[in-house]
Motif scaffolding. Structure first.
Motif, PDB file in Angstrom:
ATOM      1  N   ARG A   1       6.635  -9.063 -13.821  1.00 45.30           N
ATOM      2  CA  ARG A   1       6.670  -8.758 -12.395  1.00 45.30           C
ATOM      3  C   ARG A   1       7.621  -9.653 -11.607  1.00 45.30           C
TER       4      ARG A   1
ATOM      5  N   HIS B   1      18.083  -2.204  -8.215  1.00 49.69           N
ATOM      6  CA  HIS B   1      17.770  -0.886  -8.754  1.00 49.69           C
ATOM      7  C   HIS B   1      16.728  -1.099  -9.839  1.00 49.69           C
ATOM      8  N   SER B   2      15.453  -0.929  -9.471  1.00 48.53           N
ATOM      9  CA  SER B   2      14.353  -1.269 -10.364  1.00 48.53           C
ATOM     10  C   SER B   2      13.181  -0.333 -10.114  1.00 48.53           C
TER      11      SER B   2
ATOM     12  N   ARG C   1      10.283  -1.362 -10.065  1.00 51.75           N
ATOM     13  CA  ARG C   1       9.331  -2.210  -9.350  1.00 51.75           C
ATOM     14  C   ARG C   1       9.688  -2.266  -7.871  1.00 51.75           C
ATOM     15  N   SER C   2       8.684  -2.526  -7.072  1.00 46.73           N
ATOM     16  CA  SER C   2       8.880  -2.676  -5.634  1.00 46.73           C
ATOM     17  C   SER C   2       8.818  -4.158  -5.292  1.00 46.73           C
ATOM     18  N   TYR C   3       9.791  -4.641  -4.547  1.00 43.17           N
ATOM     19  CA  TYR C   3       9.846  -6.040  -4.129  1.00 43.17           C
ATOM     20  C   TYR C   3       9.849  -6.094  -2.608  1.00 43.17           C
ATOM     21  N   SER C   4       9.148  -7.082  -2.037  1.00 42.36           N
ATOM     22  CA  SER C   4       9.123  -7.186  -0.578  1.00 42.36           C
ATOM     23  C   SER C   4       9.765  -8.477  -0.085  1.00 42.36           C
TER      24      SER C   4
ATOM     25  N   GLN D   1      14.742  -5.322   2.046  1.00 38.54           N
ATOM     26  CA  GLN D   1      14.706  -4.123   2.880  1.00 38.54           C
ATOM     27  C   GLN D   1      15.633  -3.073   2.302  1.00 38.54           C
TER      28      GLN D   1
ATOM     29  N   GLY E   1      15.588  -1.857  -0.593  1.00 39.33           N
ATOM     30  CA  GLY E   1      15.955  -2.196  -1.961  1.00 39.33           C
ATOM     31  C   GLY E   1      17.058  -3.220  -2.079  1.00 39.33           C
TER      32      GLY E   1
ATOM     33  N   GLY F   1       7.239  -8.708  -7.891  1.00 41.26           N
ATOM     34  CA  GLY F   1       7.094  -7.287  -7.663  1.00 41.26           C
ATOM     35  C   GLY F   1       5.828  -6.701  -8.258  1.00 41.26           C
ATOM     36  N   SER F   2       5.675  -5.426  -8.023  1.00 44.57           N
ATOM     37  CA  SER F   2       4.571  -4.665  -8.583  1.00 44.57           C
ATOM     38  C   SER F   2       5.117  -3.311  -9.025  1.00 44.57           C
TER      39      SER F   2
END
Length: 83
Positions: free
Chosen positions: A4, A26-27, A29-32, A60, A62, A81-82
């Motif tokens: 993660r 470009h993944s 996974r979602s990152y904040s 923001q 991606g 990420g998740s």
């Protein structure tokens, strides 16, 4: 090791600083957020460059935007990420 965390290394080998860098991700996974740290000094012969955390940046659309890298520096972004 948990799959993660994404680490991005940005190397500025030149003497001139580079501003307004945008890192597009470009993944699946979602990152904040990205924790940003940097190693930099006064130049290639600096005997005591400084390593330390700079800031936390929002991811923001991606991407992480608005990064600045001094000449002869290493900037490290650590993203959690998740799925």
């Amino acid at each position: 090791t948990d799959g993660r965390t994404l680490t991005v290394w940005v190397l500025n080998r030149g003497l001139a600083p580079v501003d307004d860098i945008r890192i597009a991700l470009h993944s699946p996974r979602s990152y904040s957020r990205a924790t940003v740290s940097q190693l930099s000094g006064t130049g290639p012969d600096d005997p005591a460059p400084i390593w330390g955390p700079l800031q936390t940046r929002a991811v923001q659309g991606g991407a992480v935007s608005g990064l600045s890298c001094p000449g002869i520096s290493v900037t490290v972004l650590v993203l959690k990420g998740s799925l």
